[in-house]
Write a protein that holds these residues in place. Structure first.
Motif, mmCIF file in Angstrom:
data_model
loop_
_atom_site.group_PDB
_atom_site.id
_atom_site.type_symbol
_atom_site.label_atom_id
_atom_site.label_comp_id
_atom_site.label_asym_id
_atom_site.label_seq_id
_atom_site.Cartn_x
_atom_site.Cartn_y
_atom_site.Cartn_z
ATOM 1 N N ASN A 54 -79.182 20.637 35.574
ATOM 2 C CA ASN A 54 -78.615 21.282 37.580
ATOM 3 C C ASN A 54 -77.258 21.285 37.189
ATOM 4 O O ASN A 54 -76.834 20.324 38.386
ATOM 5 N N ALA A 55 -76.262 21.057 36.192
ATOM 6 C CA ALA A 55 -74.660 21.006 36.651
ATOM 7 C C ALA A 55 -74.307 22.289 37.163
ATOM 8 O O ALA A 55 -74.829 23.539 37.237
ATOM 9 N N ALA A 56 -73.002 23.046 37.165
ATOM 10 C CA ALA A 56 -72.037 24.026 37.815
ATOM 11 C C ALA A 56 -71.179 23.869 36.561
ATOM 12 O O ALA A 56 -70.291 22.870 36.428
ATOM 13 N N TRP A 57 -70.940 25.372 36.261
ATOM 14 C CA TRP A 57 -69.304 25.482 35.503
ATOM 15 C C TRP A 57 -68.261 25.485 36.695
ATOM 16 O O TRP A 57 -68.335 26.701 37.370
ATOM 17 N N ASP A 58 -66.986 25.154 37.331
ATOM 18 C CA ASP A 58 -66.210 25.635 37.673
ATOM 19 C C ASP A 58 -65.138 25.708 37.277
ATOM 20 O O ASP A 58 -63.926 25.238 36.548
ATOM 21 N N GLU A 59 -64.841 26.637 37.243
ATOM 22 C CA GLU A 59 -63.624 27.820 36.287
ATOM 23 C C GLU A 59 -62.501 26.842 36.905
ATOM 24 O O GLU A 59 -61.759 27.475 36.092
ATOM 25 N N ALA A 60 -62.651 27.284 38.303
ATOM 26 C CA ALA A 60 -60.590 27.470 38.855
ATOM 27 C C ALA A 60 -60.530 25.648 38.494
ATOM 28 O O ALA A 60 -59.128 25.592 37.333
ATOM 29 N N ALA A 61 -60.872 24.636 38.471
ATOM 30 C CA ALA A 61 -60.711 23.658 38.035
ATOM 31 C C ALA A 61 -61.303 22.935 36.218
ATOM 32 O O ALA A 61 -60.462 21.832 36.035
ATOM 33 N N GLN A 62 -61.715 23.962 36.077
ATOM 34 C CA GLN A 62 -61.850 23.953 34.694
ATOM 35 C C GLN A 62 -62.694 22.731 34.510
ATOM 36 O O GLN A 62 -62.538 21.499 33.507
ATOM 37 N N GLU A 63 -63.444 22.395 35.526
ATOM 38 C CA GLU A 63 -65.031 21.050 34.704
ATOM 39 C C GLU A 63 -65.756 21.348 35.096
ATOM 40 O O GLU A 63 -66.275 22.235 35.145
ATOM 41 N N ILE A 64 -67.509 20.356 34.487
ATOM 42 C CA ILE A 64 -68.388 20.488 34.580
ATOM 43 C C ILE A 64 -68.629 19.342 35.814
ATOM 44 O O ILE A 64 -68.110 18.938 36.069
ATOM 45 N N VAL A 65 -69.935 20.223 36.960
ATOM 46 C CA VAL A 65 -69.762 19.009 38.062
ATOM 47 C C VAL A 65 -71.508 19.416 37.206
ATOM 48 O O VAL A 65 -72.233 19.866 38.106
ATOM 49 N N TYR A 66 -71.739 17.797 37.725
ATOM 50 C CA TYR A 66 -72.863 17.468 37.485
ATOM 51 C C TYR A 66 -74.008 17.209 38.699
ATOM 52 O O TYR A 66 -72.604 16.226 39.560
ATOM 53 N N LYS A 67 -75.149 17.342 38.837
ATOM 54 C CA LYS A 67 -75.618 17.050 40.402
ATOM 55 C C LYS A 67 -76.712 15.438 40.280
ATOM 56 O O LYS A 67 -77.240 15.975 39.450
ATOM 57 N N ASP A 68 -76.552 15.226 41.796
ATOM 58 C CA ASP A 68 -77.467 13.809 41.487
ATOM 59 C C ASP A 68 -78.763 14.901 42.144
ATOM 60 O O ASP A 68 -79.652 13.251 41.480
ATOM 61 N N TYR A 69 -78.362 15.067 42.782
ATOM 62 C CA TYR A 69 -79.716 15.679 43.650
ATOM 63 C C TYR A 69 -80.142 17.418 43.154
ATOM 64 O O TYR A 69 -79.727 17.677 42.202
ATOM 65 N N VAL A 70 -80.954 18.053 43.249
ATOM 66 C CA VAL A 70 -82.177 18.474 42.878
ATOM 67 C C VAL A 70 -82.458 19.793 44.898
ATOM 68 O O VAL A 70 -82.936 18.857 45.167
ATOM 69 N N HIS A 71 -81.565 20.275 44.627
ATOM 70 C CA HIS A 71 -82.143 21.901 46.050
ATOM 71 C C HIS A 71 -82.188 22.398 44.333
ATOM 72 O O HIS A 71 -81.642 23.529 44.308
ATOM 73 N N LEU A 72 -83.545 22.489 44.816
ATOM 74 C CA LEU A 72 -84.433 23.812 44.084
ATOM 75 C C LEU A 72 -84.843 25.253 44.924
ATOM 76 O O LEU A 72 -85.241 25.232 45.849
ATOM 77 N N GLY A 73 -84.237 26.244 44.291
ATOM 78 C CA GLY A 73 -84.479 27.453 44.321
ATOM 79 C C GLY A 73 -85.779 28.019 44.524
ATOM 80 O O GLY A 73 -85.899 27.850 43.454
ATOM 81 N N ILE A 74 -86.010 28.475 45.139
ATOM 82 C CA ILE A 74 -87.888 29.335 45.031
ATOM 83 C C ILE A 74 -87.337 30.819 44.925
ATOM 84 O O ILE A 74 -86.884 31.301 46.594
#
Length: 477
Positions: free
Chosen positions: A324-344
């Motif tokens: 449930n995280a995202a890869w931020d290439e520009a900032a060279q960071e992994i962004v962990y999300k404490d919420y779940v926005h579930l796509g269907i």
């Protein structure tokens, strides 16, 4: 004195650069009120209805239905002081076709008067920004005035014609006998060209034979302007039928299809995909579902297997947050999300869209079922708004509704994993050493190997499978 204001195509979603004009709800000479819907557009994400920011009289439509224009391009002019010296409706009917600024596909934005630009104040919630994304101008020859302009418009109108396919919304085609004395139309079987009911009525009232017209709208649809030109004796002749091309049909790449293609190509060649599969006996889940459906708490709720899958995903994410995280290439960071926005992922007449269930981790099974039902109905009706399709953190694609067992889904950009939920089938299954017929489905998890290791992906998929195989496992989480 009349006071004219031009309405520019607004940025209805962050990053919008262009949109297609689907249909106009007004025509020159019509009176409009504040917030009255005047046009429907299709962006890369959804169809959106735009209200007029002012009250007054429509004096000019700068673009035709079916034309794609850049954000900030004036599409409509309104006289906000019609009591001054408002032109009559009859003198305005031809403005769309006669104005050089309205020539379709000329590749340039219609400039607004300098004094007018300072006064344009689109409604709160949308409007072109000073920092709107800019695109390279489309290449296209300028359309001269006079007879040459009319000839150029004929050429451009022909470019809008489509090969046979699904009819635009609201358009009808029928078979009628040719009126007495009517010139042969050249159309096989006596088919009337495509036209919306109001346009067909206008043609009948004006005594115009639709068979003698060449539609200038999308897919050759006959517009009000075409009928009015025919009544005035300035109609274009029908274009000669195109030669056969071996059964090919060409459709422009635009709107939702264009955005989906760009996103999938970007994801496939940016995120290193790994896909794992799991076959699950979901018989206990299906039995539990039947018990819940007959309970008072779930009465009237459409409780689908997808709702159980969504709940299982939300619970499993808490144990494996990497999916449930995202890869931020520009900032060279992994962004962990404490919420779940579930796509269907939802298949719609306009293409594949992925609306989100916000904060799915905080919803009960009943609330998830209700949210999924509302989401599906909105998507089916083509009413999903752009804001409902952004900022997702994880996606489920329910391929089982098409009778498909599983697949290798492509991760949505900005996310790190996607789960394919396959069809539930009666399958021979070994239970306690004996073969029984059980309810079985397949799961496929694709994840971004830059931030999700094989162990993490496997543990998440196993957790989802365990929850679907036995919902009581949720009590142990």
């Amino acid at each position: 004195m009349p006071e004219f204001k031009s309405f520019p195509l607004p940025d209805t979603a962050e990053g919008l650069t262009e949109a297609e004009i689907l249909s106009w709800h007004v025509e020159p000479g019509d009176a409009v009120t504040v917030n009255q819907i005047v046009v429907e557009i299709e962006t890369a994400k959804a169809a959106v209805e735009l209200p007029c920011p002012w009250a007054g009289v429509v004096t000019e439509l700068h673009v035709r239905a079916g034309q794609t224009v850049d954000v900030g391009t004036p599409i409509l002019t309104v006289d906000v002081d019609p009591d001054g010296a408002a032109p009559d409706k009859g003198s305005l009917n031809g403005s769309l076709s006669s104005s050089p600024s309205s020539s379709p596909n000329n590749g340039t934005a219609v400039p607004a008067p300098a004094a007018e630009e300072e006064e344009m104040k689109p409604l709160v919630g949308y409007g072109s920004k000073a920092t709107s994304a800019k695109r390279r101008a489309r290449k296209g020859p300028a359309v001269p005035a006079g007879p040459a302009a009319e000839a150029a418009q004929v050429t451009v109108a022909a470019a809008f014609e489509r090969a046979p396919g699904p009819l635009p919304e609201g358009v009808e085609a029928s078979v009628l006998p040719a009126p007495p004395g009517a010139a042969p139309s050249g159309l096989p079987g006596g088919h009337v060209p495509l036209a919306k009911p109001p346009v067909r009525k206008l043609a009948k009232d004006l005594g115009v034979d639709l068979r003698a017209l060449a539609g200038s709208g999308a897919q050759g649809v006959i517009t009000r302007d075409d009928v009015q030109q025919a009544a005035a004796g300035t109609a274009r002749a029908p274009a000669a039928p195109a030669p056969a091309v071996g059964g090919e049909r060409r459709v422009p790449i635009k709107g939702v299809r264009k955005a989906t293609a760009a996103a999938m190509v970007s994801s496939a060649f940016t995120a290193p995909h790994v896909t794992e599969f799991l076959t699950v006996d979901v018989t206990p889940m299906m039995e539990f579902r039947e018990r819940l459906k007959s309970s008072r708490r779930f009465r009237g709720v459409k409780l689908t297997p997808l709702a159980f899958c969504a709940k299982a995903v939300a619970l499993a994410i808490a144990r494996t947050p990497e999916v449930n995280a995202a890869w931020d290439e520009a900032a060279q960071e992994i962004v962990y999300k404490d919420y779940v926005h579930l796509g269907i992922a939802a298949a719609t007449p306009r293409g594949l869209i992925v609306p989100k269930v916000r904060n799915a981790e905080s919803l009960s099974l009943r609330e998830l079922a209700e949210a999924l039902e509302a989401l599906t109905a909105t998507a089916r009706d083509g009413k999903t708004q752009p804001a409902e399709m952004v900022d997702g953190t994880f996606t489920i694609t329910n391929v089982g509704v098409f009778g498909v067992d599983t697949g290798t889904p492509i991760i949505n950009p900005g996310e790190s994993a996607i789960l394919a939920f396959g069809a539930i089938r009666d399958t021979p299954w070994v239970v306690d050493g004996e073969i029984e017929v059980r309810k079985v489905c397949q799961l496929a998890l694709s994840f971004d190997h830059r931030l999700v290791d094989g162990q993490q992906g496997s543990e998440f998929l196993a957790d989802v499978g365990a929850l679907l195989a036995d919902p009581a496992v949720a009590m142990t989480y």
